[in-house]
Design a protein around this motif. Structure first.
Motif, PDB file in Angstrom:
ATOM      1  N   VAL A  46       0.720  -1.354  -0.004  1.00 53.65           N
ATOM      2  CA  VAL A  46      -0.056  -0.101   0.175  1.00 53.65           C
ATOM      3  C   VAL A  46       0.916   1.187  -0.001  1.00 53.65           C
ATOM      4  O   VAL A  46       0.654   2.253  -0.825  1.00 53.65           O
ATOM      5  CB  VAL A  46      -1.046   0.008   1.140  1.00 53.65           C
ATOM      6  CG1 VAL A  46      -1.655   1.313   1.341  1.00 53.65           C
ATOM      7  CG2 VAL A  46      -1.984  -0.882   1.177  1.00 53.65           C
TER       8      VAL A  46
ATOM      9  N   HIS B 293       0.917   3.995  -3.167  1.00 54.02           N
ATOM     10  CA  HIS B 293       0.319   5.453  -2.981  1.00 54.02           C
ATOM     11  C   HIS B 293       1.537   6.398  -2.676  1.00 54.02           C
ATOM     12  O   HIS B 293       1.212   7.569  -2.406  1.00 54.02           O
ATOM     13  CB  HIS B 293      -0.670   5.236  -1.914  1.00 54.02           C
ATOM     14  CG  HIS B 293      -1.742   4.652  -2.301  1.00 54.02           C
ATOM     15  ND1 HIS B 293      -2.835   5.131  -3.096  1.00 54.02           N
ATOM     16  CD2 HIS B 293      -2.029   3.326  -1.998  1.00 54.02           C
ATOM     17  CE1 HIS B 293      -3.966   4.162  -3.231  1.00 54.02           C
ATOM     18  NE2 HIS B 293      -3.288   3.210  -2.666  1.00 54.02           N
TER      19      HIS B 293
ATOM     20  N   THR C 258      -5.775  -2.301   5.979  1.00 52.75           N
ATOM     21  CA  THR C 258      -6.465  -0.894   5.743  1.00 52.75           C
ATOM     22  C   THR C 258      -5.744   0.032   6.586  1.00 52.75           C
ATOM     23  O   THR C 258      -5.524   0.066   7.765  1.00 52.75           O
ATOM     24  CB  THR C 258      -7.795  -1.138   6.477  1.00 52.75           C
ATOM     25  OG1 THR C 258      -8.724  -1.805   5.791  1.00 52.75           O
ATOM     26  CG2 THR C 258      -8.632   0.432   6.096  1.00 52.75           C
TER      27      THR C 258
ATOM     28  N   ARG D 109      -7.850   9.727   3.797  1.00 52.72           N
ATOM     29  CA  ARG D 109      -8.233   8.423   2.673  1.00 52.72           C
ATOM     30  C   ARG D 109      -7.882   7.262   3.346  1.00 52.72           C
ATOM     31  O   ARG D 109      -7.575   7.125   4.524  1.00 52.72           O
ATOM     32  CB  ARG D 109      -6.921   8.571   1.606  1.00 52.72           C
ATOM     33  CG  ARG D 109      -7.077   9.638   0.657  1.00 52.72           C
ATOM     34  CD  ARG D 109      -5.999   9.540  -0.284  1.00 52.72           C
ATOM     35  NE  ARG D 109      -4.596  10.011   0.370  1.00 52.72           N
ATOM     36  CZ  ARG D 109      -3.473   9.445  -0.153  1.00 52.72           C
ATOM     37  NH1 ARG D 109      -3.592   8.950  -1.497  1.00 52.72           N
ATOM     38  NH2 ARG D 109      -2.466  10.035   0.415  1.00 52.72           N
TER      39      ARG D 109
ATOM     40  N   LEU E 256      -7.035   3.441   2.504  1.00 49.91           N
ATOM     41  CA  LEU E 256      -6.347   2.600   1.472  1.00 49.91           C
ATOM     42  C   LEU E 256      -6.389   1.249   1.992  1.00 49.91           C
ATOM     43  O   LEU E 256      -5.860   0.964   3.092  1.00 49.91           O
ATOM     44  CB  LEU E 256      -5.068   3.108   1.462  1.00 49.91           C
ATOM     45  CG  LEU E 256      -5.047   4.816   0.957  1.00 49.91           C
ATOM     46  CD1 LEU E 256      -3.536   5.121   0.939  1.00 49.91           C
ATOM     47  CD2 LEU E 256      -5.711   5.116  -0.246  1.00 49.91           C
TER      48      LEU E 256
END
Length: 447
Positions: free
Chosen positions: A278, A282, A374, A381, A383
Motif C-alpha cells: 500500500v 500510494h 487498511t 483517505r 487505503l
C-alpha cells in the motif's frame, strides 16, 4: 518393519544423486546459501555467542574422529555440539527458510548437520552433498506433517527436523538399513516436543527448538552406529501416517520452501507485505499514516503486541515489524537488536497499529499465511491492500538473484565481501560435477 519405512530407507540410503531432479539440487544449493547468510549474520548475536560458548563447555569430544570446529568460531567440539551451536544460533535470527505444511523450518538444521558431517567425509562430491541436503528436507518435511496430524499439540520444528538430520547422517556415513531404523526411533523419541505456542506467548531464545533437533539427530545417528536401539518411529511406521510418505521421491518438498524477506516470524510477513504494498502504490511515508488496521489468522494475531525488550520478542512481534517496515522500508538485524529495541519513532507508531483475527484467514492456515490491511492516512483517505499472501514462497517465489542478494545483505557486514563471495561460489558450485563438499569447509571455520 513397515512398507513405509522400507520406502524411506531406500530413498534416504540408496537414491543416487543423479536420479534426483536438477531443479531440486539447484534449489537445495540456494536454500543452503540462504541459510548460510542467516547463520553468518546471527553469529555476533547474544544467543549464538551463548550457544557456542556452551557447546565448548559441555559438548566437546575426546575423539578426533567425532570432533569438528564450530562454524565461524573455530573451537573444536563434537559433531553433535557443533550442529547444536550452529542451529541454535541460526534459529535465533528468524530469517531462514520454512515449509508451510509443517508450520516450521528445515534448513536451519540441514546446513549445520551438513557441515558437521562433511568434515569427516570431505571427498563427497558437491552433487552428493546436495543429495544429502535434499534427503534431509524430504524426510524432515514429511515427519513434520505426520507429527502435526497425529498429536494434539503444535510442536516446534526440533521435534521432527531431528529425523531429517538422521537421514542425512545415515546417507553420508553409510548406515545399514537396521542402523537407520534404530536412529530414526531414537531421534523421534528424544526429539524436543516443545510446545510452540508457549514460545509465541513468551518469546525467548528457545525459538523453534531446532538446536536440540540438530543435536538429537546427530547424537541418534552415532548411538545407532554403536548399537543403541530405539522404538520404531511412529511418524514413519504407523499405518495412519502412511499417506504423508506416499509421494516420497515423486514430489520434491525442497522445491516448495519459502524464503523470508524479513528476519521476522513468518506469521507476520503477510501483514508486513500488505503495508509495504500500500505504501509503495500510494507513495506514502510513515508520517502520513494515521492508523493501520490488520486482519490476519489466529496465530499471527497472537504474536507479541508491545514494544519489545529483547530481540526474541522483536522477531515474534507483528506490530513492531510492521512499524519498522513502514518507517525504514526494510527490516534488518539492526532493527531487531541493540538500539533498535528502543527506537522512539517505532515506539510512537505502535499505538496506531491494530491487529485482529479474521476467520477467513485462519481457515487458510497453515497452507497459507494471509492478511489484509487498511491504512488510514492523515489526509482522510482509507487505503486497502486486499488479501495478501506472504512473499517468498511457491505463490510468489524469489528468483535466484533475489536469494543471492539477500544472502549478501546478511553475510557481508559480518565476514566481508571477499569471503562472502567465496562462500557463495562454493555452495552454488556444488551443483557442478567435480565439486566437493570440502570446497566450502576452509571458508566457514575461522572466526
Amino acid at each position: 518393519m513397515s512398507g513405509t519405512f522400507e520406502r524411506v530407507a531406500e530413498f534416504a540410503l540408496n537414491c543416487p544423486a543423479d536420479m534426483m531432479p536438477d531443479s531440486a539440487k539447484e534449489t537445495a544449493a540456494l536454500m543452503m546459501l540462504d541459510t548460510m547468510g542467516i547463520l553468518i549474520a546471527s553469529g555476533p548475536m547474544e544467543a549464538g555467542v551463548i550457544a557456542r560458548d556452551t557447546a565448548a563447555l559441555l559438548y566437546a569430544s575426546s575423539n578426533a574422529g567425532y570432533s569438528v570446529p564450530m562454524m565461524f568460531d573455530g573451537r573444536p567440539v563434537s559433531m553433535a555440539g557443533a550442529a547444536y551451536a550452529a542451529a541454535t544460533q541460526t534459529d535465533n535470527l528468524d530469517g531462514h527458510d520454512g515449509y508451510n505444511p509443517t508450520k516450521g523450518h528445515i534448513g536451519v538444521v540441514v546446513l549445520p548437520a551438513l557441515i558437521a558431517l562433511g568434515v569427516h567425509c570431505p571427498e563427497v562430491s558437491g552433487p552428493e552433498a546436495l543429495a544429502a541436503v535434499i534427503t534431509g528436507y524430504e524426510v524432515a518435511g514429511r515427519a513434520g506433517m505426520s507429527l502435526h496430524a497425529s498429536v494434539s499439540d503444535y510442536h516446534t520444528s526440533g521435534a521432527w527436523n531431528a529425523l531429517g538430520v538422521v537421514a542425512m547422517a545415515a546417507r553420508l556415513r553409510g548406515h545399514s538399513t537396521a542402523q537407520f531404523r534404530q536412529a530414526l526411533g531414537i531421534a523421534e523419541y528424544h526429539g524436543p516436543r516443545s510446545q510452540m505456542m508457549r514460545e509465541i506467548a513468551n518469546p525467548t531464545m528457545l525459538h523453534d527448538g531446532s538446536g536440540w533437533g540438530a543435536m538429537v539427530g546427530i547424537s541418534s545417528a552415532i548411538l545407532a552406529e554403536r548399537g543403541f536401539t530405539g522404538a520404531p518411529a511412529i511418524t514413519i511406521e504407523a499405518d495412519d501416517v502412511a499417506a504423508f510418505w506416499a509421494d516420497l521421491g515423486q514430489f520434491w518438498q525442497v522445491e516448495h520452501q519459502y524464503v523470508k524477506p524479513y528476519p521476522i516470524c513468518r506469521w507476520a510477513h503477510a501483514a508486513i507485505d500488505g503495508v509495504r504494498a500500500v505504501m509503495i502504490e500510494h507513495d506514502l511515508t510513515h508520517e502520513q499514516i494515521k492508523s493501520l488496521h490488520i486482519n490476519s489468522f489466529h496465530e499471527a494475531a497472537c504474536l507479541y503486541g508491545g514494544m519489545p525488550k529483547t530481540t526474541s520478542q522483536a522477531q515474534y512481534s507483528l506490530p513492531f515489524a510492521v512499524a519498522v517496515q513502514a518507517i525504514y522500508g526494510r527490516i534488518g538485524v539492526e532493527h531487531i537488536s541493540g538500539v533498535g529495541l528502543s527506537d522512539p519513532t517505532v515506539a510512537a507508531m505502535l499505538p496506531r497499529i491494530h491487529v485482529r483475527e479474521d476467520a477467513r484467514h485462519s481457515t487458510r492456515f497453515p497452507k497459507g499465511r494471509w492478511a489484509d490491511v487498511t491504512l488510514e492516512t492523515t489526509d482522510g483517505r482509507s487505503l486497502t491492500s486486499g488479501d495478501i499472501h506472504a512473499r517468498g514462497g511457491p505463490e510468489g517465489p524469489f528468483s535466484k538473484e533475489d536469494v543471492i542478494a539477500k544472502y549478501t545483505d546478511f553475510a557481508v557486514p559480518v565476514v566481508g565481501q571477499e569471503r562472502a563471495d567465496a562462500i557463495r561460489d562454493a555452495i552454488l558450485g556444488w551443483t557442478k560435477p567435480g565439486s566437493k563438499i570440502s570446497d566450502v569447509l576452509p571458508l566457514v571455520f575461522d572466526p
